[in-house]
Scaffold this active site. Structure first.
Site, PDB file in Angstrom:
ATOM      1  N   LYS A 156       0.360  -5.521   7.939  1.00 47.83           N
ATOM      2  CA  LYS A 156       1.080  -6.680   7.391  1.00 47.83           C
ATOM      3  C   LYS A 156       2.559  -6.653   7.762  1.00 47.83           C
ATOM      4  CE  LYS A 156       0.033  -5.910   3.078  1.00 47.83           C
ATOM      5  NZ  LYS A 156      -0.712  -4.635   3.297  1.00 47.83           N
ATOM      6  N   ARG A 200      -0.572  -9.306  -5.251  1.00 50.33           N
ATOM      7  CA  ARG A 200      -1.542  -8.218  -5.153  1.00 50.33           C
ATOM      8  C   ARG A 200      -2.624  -8.336  -6.217  1.00 50.33           C
ATOM      9  NH1 ARG A 200       1.617  -2.530  -3.821  1.00 50.33           N
ATOM     10  NH2 ARG A 200       2.359  -3.096  -1.736  1.00 50.33           N
ATOM     11  N   ARG A 208       1.542   6.533  10.610  1.00 50.05           N
ATOM     12  CA  ARG A 208       2.564   5.523  10.327  1.00 50.05           C
ATOM     13  C   ARG A 208       3.895   6.167   9.963  1.00 50.05           C
ATOM     14  NH1 ARG A 208       2.001   0.484   6.125  1.00 50.05           N
ATOM     15  NH2 ARG A 208       2.197   2.098   4.536  1.00 50.05           N
ATOM     16  N   ARG A 250      -4.598   4.367  -3.121  1.00 45.95           N
ATOM     17  CA  ARG A 250      -4.099   3.012  -2.877  1.00 45.95           C
ATOM     18  C   ARG A 250      -5.225   2.084  -2.417  1.00 45.95           C
ATOM     19  NH1 ARG A 250       0.679   3.200   1.161  1.00 45.95           N
ATOM     20  NH2 ARG A 250       1.068   1.083   0.440  1.00 45.95           N
ATOM     21  N   ARG A 304       6.120   8.120   4.667  1.00 42.90           N
ATOM     22  CA  ARG A 304       6.385   7.864   3.263  1.00 42.90           C
ATOM     23  C   ARG A 304       5.450   8.695   2.406  1.00 42.90           C
ATOM     24  NH1 ARG A 304       5.759   1.588   3.566  1.00 42.90           N
ATOM     25  NH2 ARG A 304       4.162   2.119   2.051  1.00 42.90           N
TER      26      ARG A 304
END
Length: 212
Positions: A13, A88, A123, A167, A156
């Site tokens: 995204k 969300r 990532r 998640r 992160r």
């Protein structure tokens, strides 16, 4: 044009939001980046959300909605915006509608959980401006350095394997219902996110009726 980008954590995204923003000349509003900035600044909001984000849990709806409602009143949103990371939950989607915030298209980037887990292990995110990278698919030009601002890029805490699995559970439980909600409004557009970045961008533009 007012757009929403849906998709699991790591679906792309952020990357697609930046590309579509540049193409259409409208800003991407990433609540994740806004909340991380608040944490970095040590603000009261940052202290409130730090625990939620590090655990991979959802930030309370009222906090998210107050951020969005304020942000879209700024001058750069006059011709449209892209929401990345919100709504969300069904409650957030209903709150957007209740506030009279018009949404033209809702693009869902479809990527299976196994691909998400593998993707997120590579990532990296800029510690200053929040720009997204991937060590294989979209690396910065200089290793460990953000192309945009020159700050360090790092993994992160909420991209670590255990947190990623949590998640994804949260996403499926709370966010997948949004696809049915927006499909019922005739606004949902499904796009395969497990393909090269440029191909996904072209599919998004076609889905929202823009010239590639």
């Amino acid at each position: 044009m007012n757009l929403i980008l849906l998709g699991a954590p790591g679906a792309g995204k952020g990357t697609q939001g930046e590309l579509i923003s540049a193409k259409l000349g409208i800003p991407t509003i990433s609540t994740g980046n806004m909340l991380r900035e608040a944490m970095a600044n040590g603000s009261e909001l940052g202290k409130q959300v730090k625990k939620y984000m590090e655990e991979g849990s959802l930030v309370p709806d009222e906090v998210i909605m107050s951020i969005i409602a304020q942000r879209i009143t700024e001058a750069d949103c006059k011709n449209g915006f892209i929401l990345d990371g919100v709504p969300r939950t069904l409650a957030q989607a209903e709150a957007l509608d209740a506030k009279g915030i018009r949404i033209d298209h809702v693009v869902s980037l479809e990527v299976d959980d196994a691909a998400i887990t593998q993707r997120m292990s590579g990532r990296r995110v800029c510690t200053k401006c929040g720009a997204s990278y991937h060590i294989v698919n979209n690396p910065p030009k200089s290793e460990g350095i953000c192309d945009l601002c020159g700050a360090e890029v790092a993994i992160r805490k909420d991209d670590e394997p255990e947190t990623v699995l949590h998640r994804l559970e949260v996403y499926h439980a709370s966010t997948e219902v949004l696809k049915s909600y927006y499909a019922g409004q005739g606004k949902l557009r499904l796009v395969c996110g497990n393909q090269p970045i440029e191909d996904a961008q072209q599919d998004i533009l076609k889905a929202i009726g823009e010239t590639v």
